[in-house]
Design a protein around this motif. Structure first.
Motif, short mmCIF file in Angstrom:
data_model
loop_
_atom_site.label_atom_id
_atom_site.label_comp_id
_atom_site.label_asym_id
_atom_site.label_seq_id
_atom_site.Cartn_x
_atom_site.Cartn_y
_atom_site.Cartn_z
N ALA A 320 24.24 51.52 45.17
CA ALA A 320 23.63 50.33 45.76
C ALA A 320 24.69 49.59 46.57
CB ALA A 320 23.06 49.42 44.68
N VAL A 321 24.26 49.04 47.72
CA VAL A 321 25.15 48.27 48.57
C VAL A 321 24.43 47.01 49.01
CG1 VAL A 321 26.56 48.22 50.66
CG2 VAL A 321 26.25 50.38 49.43
N PHE A 322 25.10 45.88 48.85
CA PHE A 322 24.58 44.60 49.32
C PHE A 322 25.56 44.05 50.36
CE2 PHE A 322 22.83 45.30 45.18
CZ PHE A 322 21.54 44.79 45.23
N VAL A 342 30.52 50.23 58.80
CA VAL A 342 30.02 50.07 57.43
C VAL A 342 28.49 50.18 57.41
CG1 VAL A 342 29.74 48.41 55.54
CG2 VAL A 342 31.99 48.79 56.56
N LEU A 343 27.82 49.53 58.35
CA LEU A 343 26.36 49.63 58.40
C LEU A 343 25.92 51.07 58.66
CD1 LEU A 343 25.40 46.41 60.40
CD2 LEU A 343 25.11 46.82 57.96
N SER A 344 26.64 51.79 59.51
CA SER A 344 26.30 53.19 59.78
C SER A 344 26.45 54.03 58.52
CB SER A 344 27.18 53.74 60.90
OG SER A 344 26.95 53.04 62.12
N ALA A 345 27.48 53.76 57.73
CA ALA A 345 27.68 54.49 56.48
C ALA A 345 26.54 54.22 55.52
CB ALA A 345 29.02 54.11 55.86
N ILE A 346 26.08 52.98 55.47
CA ILE A 346 24.95 52.64 54.61
C ILE A 346 23.71 53.39 55.08
CG2 ILE A 346 23.42 50.78 53.85
CD1 ILE A 346 25.82 48.86 54.19
N VAL A 354 20.58 46.30 50.71
CA VAL A 354 20.02 45.07 51.24
C VAL A 354 21.04 44.47 52.20
CG1 VAL A 354 19.10 42.78 50.76
CG2 VAL A 354 18.71 44.64 49.13
N ILE A 355 20.63 44.25 53.43
CA ILE A 355 21.48 43.65 54.46
C ILE A 355 21.01 42.23 54.64
CG2 ILE A 355 22.47 43.91 56.75
CD1 ILE A 355 22.75 46.38 54.89
N PHE A 374 17.64 51.40 56.14
CA PHE A 374 18.15 50.48 55.12
C PHE A 374 17.02 50.14 54.16
CE2 PHE A 374 20.48 49.93 59.03
CZ PHE A 374 21.82 49.99 58.61
N GLY A 375 17.39 49.87 52.90
CA GLY A 375 16.37 49.52 51.92
C GLY A 375 15.62 48.27 52.32
N HIS A 376 16.37 47.25 52.72
CA HIS A 376 15.75 45.99 53.16
C HIS A 376 16.72 45.25 54.05
CE1 HIS A 376 13.17 42.49 53.13
NE2 HIS A 376 14.19 41.74 52.79
N VAL A 377 16.22 44.76 55.17
CA VAL A 377 17.01 43.92 56.08
C VAL A 377 16.44 42.51 55.98
CG1 VAL A 377 17.76 43.53 58.44
CG2 VAL A 377 17.49 45.87 57.59
N SER A 378 17.22 41.62 55.42
CA SER A 378 16.73 40.27 55.15
C SER A 378 16.92 39.38 56.37
CB SER A 378 17.50 39.67 53.96
OG SER A 378 17.11 38.33 53.73
N VAL A 379 15.96 38.48 56.58
CA VAL A 379 16.09 37.49 57.64
C VAL A 379 16.62 36.17 57.10
CG1 VAL A 379 14.30 38.49 59.09
CG2 VAL A 379 13.66 36.81 57.36
N ALA A 380 16.97 36.15 55.81
CA ALA A 380 17.41 34.91 55.16
C ALA A 380 18.92 34.80 55.13
CB ALA A 380 16.85 34.85 53.74
N GLY A 381 19.41 33.57 55.14
CA GLY A 381 20.83 33.30 55.01
C GLY A 381 21.12 32.61 53.70
N GLY A 382 20.91 31.27 53.68
CA GLY A 382 21.18 30.50 52.47
C GLY A 382 20.35 30.94 51.28
N ALA A 383 19.08 31.27 51.53
CA ALA A 383 18.22 31.72 50.43
C ALA A 383 18.70 33.05 49.88
CB ALA A 383 16.77 31.82 50.91
N TYR A 384 19.22 33.91 50.74
CA TYR A 384 19.74 35.20 50.31
C TYR A 384 20.94 35.01 49.39
CZ TYR A 384 21.93 39.85 50.78
OH TYR A 384 22.51 41.07 50.55
#
Length: 403
Positions: A320-322, A342-346, A354-355, A374-384
């Motif tokens: 798992a990678v966050f 790093v993103l390419s390796a993921i 989760v990005i 990717f498993g999930h690409v989040s649009v959140a910042g502070g909430a993430y």
């Protein structure tokens, strides 16, 4: 795990008040399309296809800032994504808004004016207080149900986010549902293999708590960006302070030196710091230097090639990678290597990933990576960040309470 009601629980053909988060960059007065519009458009399209009549609540900027503008342009951008008409009303809960809501028919959609133009929206107050505001009490009776799809704003106790679920039937939209499930995974799931977290960006106060709160789950942390340089300073390298033209480091060091040094001591065997960094040379080209050779006189704008290779190798052997935050100034192609490698390796690794963070997720599109890798690409910042640390999100909490 306590959950909330979703669109699967919502009967078709209702009049809905839908809160989304399409807060976007504004350049010279022009609102810029971004990933959030596309994500929320999927929720809205599903609702419209189910014959709901939809009124959208959203915010843009904060009072006093250049980004504090009307949502009229946002309505046009949503219309492009939906390929259908979207009306806009320059009012939020006055007579003009109420008349427009009254005229809504099944399959219609309108966007109400910027919620932050209402005095009762912004102050951080308890949901019970927000539920009693004129804003909420006026709009709620006009609708059959409320849908909150604004996960990226769910850490804010604002009227449009936390007041309505206390006075009406409330549901989570598809973005809210997907973001909450993916971003809570680090707290809810167990992984058999190594778990890696890549942390970068500009704000130490955001990321230090993450390291401390997820230490039972994460096996190693790969640090870059301004945060990584601050930790390099704590490790004794000639880095992590401002040079002419920068103001990123010194105030954060003053505020967090003791904590950074303590975290480095406690988690040092699990913290991977950059071994080399990249900068712009006199010819305007990318150049790299080993950290032990640095006598800082210029800004360092990316991790170096050896560091990028090391971090990518750690990713490839992870279950798992966050990711939270970029490893460099990826907006300039010369200094995108660390982030993109790093993103390419993921992307090429069969791991749960989760990005997180709007800026980091933007690099996926900029450099031709496929979001489906990717498993999930989040649009959140502070909430993430709060989800990673296990902190509650008030906008989620009220949906769970209502359910």
């Amino acid at each position: 795990m306590t959950t909330f009601k979703t669109l699967d629980d919502l009967e078709a053909g209702q009049r809905l008040l839908v809160r989304i988060d399409i807060n976007a960059p504004v350049e010279d007065g022009v609102v810029q399309d971004n990933r959030r519009f596309a994500r929320h458009a999927e929720t809205l399209a599903e609702l419209l296809d189910d014959d709901h009549a939809v009124a959208v609540l959203a915010h843009q900027g904060r009072p006093g800032r250049d980004t504090f503008v009307s949502l009229e342009q946002h309505a046009d951008i949503l219309a492009d994504h939906l390929d259908r008409d979207v009306d806009f009303v320059p009012d939020t809960f006055g007579d003009e808004a109420l008349d427009a809501i009254d005229d809504l028919e099944s399959g219609d959609m309108l966007v109400l004016e910027n919620a932050r133009m209402c005095d009762e929206e912004l102050p951080e107050e308890d949901p019970e207080v927000k539920a009693e505001t004129e804003f909420v009490q006026t709009l709620a009776p006009e609708f059959d149900a409320y849908v909150n799809d604004a996960y990226s704003a769910a850490h804010r106790s604002h009227a449009s986010l936390v007041g309505f679920p206390l006075v009406m039937d409330a549901y989570a939209g598809r973005v809210m549902e997907a973001e909450y499930t993916a971003n809570s995974a680090i707290q809810e799931r167990e992984f058999d293999g190594p778990v890696t977290m890549v942390l970068g960006g500009t704000k130490a106060e955001d990321l230090i708590p993450v390291i401390e709160r997820v230490d039972d789950t994460v096996d190693r942390f790969c640090l870059g960006g301004i945060v990584g340089e601050l930790f390099l300073r704590a490790a004794g390298y000639d880095l992590g302070y401002d040079v002419e033209g920068t103001e990123f480091f010194d105030h954060q060091w003053d505020d967090h030196q003791e904590t950074i040094e303590r975290v480095l001591e406690e988690y040092g065997d699990r913290l991977h710091l950059a071994s080399d960094l990249a900068y712009e040379d006199d010819d305007g080209e990318r150049a790299e230097e080993a950290v032990e050779d640095i006598d800082k006189e210029t800004s360092y704008l990316d991790v170096g090639s050896d560091t990028a290779d090391e971090y990518a190798d750690l990713v490839r052997e992870s279950e798992a990678v966050f990711v939270k935050g970029a490893l460099g100034v990826f907006e300039e192609e010369r200094f995108a290597d660390g982030t993109v490698d790093v993103l390419s390796a993921i992307a090429e690794t069969d791991c749960f990933s989760v990005i997180g963070g709007g800026d980091t997720s933007r690099s996926i599109e900029m450099y031709g990576l496929e979001e489906d890798d990717f498993g999930h690409v989040s649009v959140a910042g502070g909430a993430y960040v709060r989800a990673l640390t296990g902190e509650g999100l008030v906008g989620v909490d009220v949906l769970q309470r209502e359910a």
